[in-house]
Design a protein around this motif. Structure first.
Motif: not given
Ligand code: I3P
Length: 109
Positions: A2, A29, A42-44
C-alpha cells in the motif's frame, strides 16, 4: 502493498480514450489486496469498511500489465497500468523505488 498513488485515467474499458474532463490527476491511497488494487480516498484502516466511492475506484489487476510509462515525461515516477479489459491508467508513485515496487507487485498478481 500500500502507499500513495496519484492516478490519471488514460483509456476506459475496451481502450476508448478517457474523455476530457475525466483525465485529471487525482491522489489516492493505493492498497493491493489479492487481485484488486483499491484506490482509496483515505489511508488504509484495516477494520474500516470501504466506501462506495472506494469500491467504484477499485481496479482489477488480474492479467494486467504494469510498465514504466517511458513515453510520459510530464511527471516523474509514473507507471502505466493496462488492465485485461483494456483500461489504461497512469499511476504516479512518490519515488522511483516505490514505482518499481508497484510494477513488480502488480505483475505478480
Ligand atoms: C485534463 C487535465 C490533465 C491533462 C489532460 C487534460 O483535463 O488537465 O492534467 O493531462 O491532458 O485533458 P481535464 O481535467 O479536463 O480532464 P496531463 O497532466 O498529462 O497534461 P490530455 O488530454 O492531453 O491527457
Amino acid at each position: 502493498k500500500h502507499g500513495v498513488l496519484t492516478r490519471k485515467s488514460h483509456a476506459d474499458m475496451d481502450g476508448k480514450r478517457t474523455p476530457r474532463g475525466r483525465r485529471s490527476w487525482k491522489r489516492f491511497y493505493g492498497v493491493l489486496r489479492g487481485t484488486v488494487l483499491y484506490l482509496q480516498k483515505d489511508e488504509y484502516k484495516p477494520d474500516e469498511d470501504l466506501s462506495e466511492v472506494d469500491l467504484k475506484n477499485a481496479v482489477r489487476v488480474h492479467h494486467a500489465l504494469a510498465t514504466r510509462a517511458s513515453d510520459y515525461s510530464k511527471r516523474p515516477n509514473v507507471l502505466k497500468l493496462k488492465t485485461s479489459d483494456w483500461r489504461v491508467y497512469l499511476l504516479q508513485a512518490p519515488n522511483e523505488e516505490e514505482m518499481m515496487s508497484w510494477i513488480l507487485r502488480i505483475n505478480l498478481v
